[in-house]
Design an enzyme around this catalytic site. Structure first.
Site, PDB file in Angstrom:
ATOM      1  N   TYR A  34       0.830  -1.201   0.000  1.00 52.52           N
ATOM      2  CA  TYR A  34       0.000   0.000   0.000  1.00 52.52           C
ATOM      3  C   TYR A  34       0.867   1.255   0.000  1.00 52.52           C
ATOM      4  O   TYR A  34       2.068   1.211   0.239  1.00 52.52           O
ATOM      5  CB  TYR A  34      -0.954   0.012   1.205  1.00 52.52           C
ATOM      6  CG  TYR A  34      -0.303   0.391   2.518  1.00 52.52           C
ATOM      7  CD1 TYR A  34       0.533  -0.500   3.192  1.00 52.52           C
ATOM      8  CD2 TYR A  34      -0.496   1.652   3.085  1.00 52.52           C
ATOM      9  CE1 TYR A  34       1.134  -0.150   4.386  1.00 52.52           C
ATOM     10  CE2 TYR A  34       0.099   2.010   4.289  1.00 52.52           C
ATOM     11  CZ  TYR A  34       0.918   1.105   4.937  1.00 52.52           C
ATOM     12  OH  TYR A  34       1.509   1.459   6.115  1.00 52.52           O
ATOM     13  N   LYS A 148       6.413  -1.818   2.073  1.00 51.86           N
ATOM     14  CA  LYS A 148       5.205  -1.216   2.669  1.00 51.86           C
ATOM     15  C   LYS A 148       4.033  -2.179   2.490  1.00 51.86           C
ATOM     16  O   LYS A 148       3.210  -2.025   1.588  1.00 51.86           O
ATOM     17  CB  LYS A 148       4.936   0.149   2.033  1.00 51.86           C
ATOM     18  CG  LYS A 148       4.087   1.050   2.924  1.00 51.86           C
ATOM     19  CD  LYS A 148       4.251   2.501   2.532  1.00 51.86           C
ATOM     20  CE  LYS A 148       3.282   3.424   3.227  1.00 51.86           C
ATOM     21  NZ  LYS A 148       3.362   3.454   4.673  1.00 51.86           N
ATOM     22  N   GLU A 180      11.880   3.491  14.335  1.00 46.42           N
ATOM     23  CA  GLU A 180      10.895   4.413  13.736  1.00 46.42           C
ATOM     24  C   GLU A 180       9.607   4.318  14.539  1.00 46.42           C
ATOM     25  O   GLU A 180       9.500   3.537  15.475  1.00 46.42           O
ATOM     26  CB  GLU A 180      10.653   4.058  12.265  1.00 46.42           C
ATOM     27  CG  GLU A 180      10.051   2.680  12.048  1.00 46.42           C
ATOM     28  CD  GLU A 180       9.899   2.299  10.579  1.00 46.42           C
ATOM     29  OE1 GLU A 180       9.615   3.181   9.754  1.00 46.42           O
ATOM     30  OE2 GLU A 180      10.048   1.098  10.265  1.00 46.42           O
ATOM     31  N   LEU A 203      11.031   1.773   7.241  1.00 44.06           N
ATOM     32  CA  LEU A 203      10.384   2.250   6.020  1.00 44.06           C
ATOM     33  C   LEU A 203      11.116   3.503   5.518  1.00 44.06           C
ATOM     34  O   LEU A 203      11.318   4.438   6.287  1.00 44.06           O
ATOM     35  CB  LEU A 203       8.914   2.584   6.266  1.00 44.06           C
ATOM     36  CG  LEU A 203       8.202   2.833   4.935  1.00 44.06           C
ATOM     37  CD1 LEU A 203       7.819   1.513   4.285  1.00 44.06           C
ATOM     38  CD2 LEU A 203       6.985   3.708   5.105  1.00 44.06           C
TER      39      LEU A 203
END
Ligand code: PDD
Length: 292
Positions: A34, A148, A180, A203
């Site tokens: 996504y 992702k 993160e 990411l």
């Protein structure tokens, strides 16, 4: 209010009619990728960067993407136009497709493509002005965090834990190092130097790249290196970046104030620089926010 129309497998269909078969592998296995892409004033911000990352995620999972970048751009433009969304975001998901449940997949599946546009997405003014709270949680995710995928259960559980604690974000800590947030990248200012985790099993945030660029142009000392979580106790500032968060200051972590307990000067510069990029690249008039 639900969106008026949703993009599903090549057509724009009314929201209520946008349904996916129960054996879609996105539903059964989170076998899907996504992107979340912001638009400001009816123009996408960094669309090409998001599409490039979508291609990388697709390649990593061997999901064939049905459209090239020009086609994606055209259909996402049409989606926001048909829904009357000017300031908002688009969620794009591509799953491997529909097949009787078995872990290995058969050849020749047709990917399921969904895109949903919604207005809003700007962080609340209070979050921008006063900063947000965060908690730290163990990073129990897998080794492909740069892909992702919709397999977000660790992120979802951590975010829920943060919400229960009255916090905005949960920050992952892996082997004593800050990686993160559940849906954001994280920066730490210590001794005037801006640190963020290198692109290794996190990411590669589109907003992270913008923030790094803004910081370097502003002449800040920047280091992409692992950040020991214990530094958080001495950090002058902690800053989040993300498509939905834009740039936000973290003013409390695990109940302890960060720096002076209010958004700091590096945050103000980075947020201002981020919004200047948004304005320059989309032509949108964006609120500069505090410190600008
Ligand atoms: N999440 N890290 C993680 C784990 C994320 O899920 C996200 C974004 C980011 C920030 O990336 P970007 O700047 O490209 O948005 C970092 C999206 C917004 C989401 O899951 O909704």
């Amino acid at each position: 209010m639900p969106p008026e129309v949703v993009f599903l497998n090549g057509s724009f269909v009314p929201y209520e009619q946008a349904v996916v078969p129960v054996e879609d592998r996105g539903f059964l296995f989170a076998d899907a990728i996504y992107e979340v892409i912001r638009c400001y004033g009816g123009r996408f911000f960094r669309l090409d960067d998001h599409l490039e990352r979508l291609e990388q995620s697709a390649a990593a999972l061997d999901i064939p993407l049905p459209y090239d970048r020009a086609r994606w751009a055209a259909l996402l433009d049409e989606l926001i136009r048909r829904n009357g969304v000017r300031d908002g975001s688009v969620y794009v998901q591509v799953s491997r497709g529909v097949a009787p449940r078995s872990h290995a997949w058969p050849q020749g599946l047709q990917p399921t493509v969904v895109a949903i546009a919604r207005p809003g997405g700007t962080p609340p003014a209070e979050a921008v002005e006063r900063g947000v709270k965060a908690i730290t949680v163990p990073d129990n995710r897998w080794g492909l965090c740069w892909v992702k995928t919709t397999g977000l259960l660790p992120n979802v559980l951590a975010k829920q834990q943060a919400a229960r604690a009255g916090a905005y974000e949960a920050l992952f800590v892996r082997d004593g190092l800050l990686t993160e947030g559940t849906s954001s990248n994280v920066f730490v200012v210590l001794d005037g130097i801006l640190y963020t985790h290198p692109l290794a099993n996190i990411l590669p945030g589109v907003t992270r790249a913008v923030v790094l660029d803004v910081a370097r142009q502003a002449g800040l000392a920047v280091r992409e290196q692992a950040i020991p979580a214990v530094w958080l106790e001495r950090a002058e500032e902690v800053i989040l970046s993300g498509t939905n968060s834009e740039v936000l200051a973290v003013v409390e972590i695990d109940g302890r104030p960060v720096g002076g307990g209010r958004p700091g000067p590096v945050f103000a510069r980075l947020r201002e620089g981020y919004l200047a990029r948004v304005a320059a690249e989309t032509g949108a008039a964006v609120e500069p926010g505090p410190g600008a």
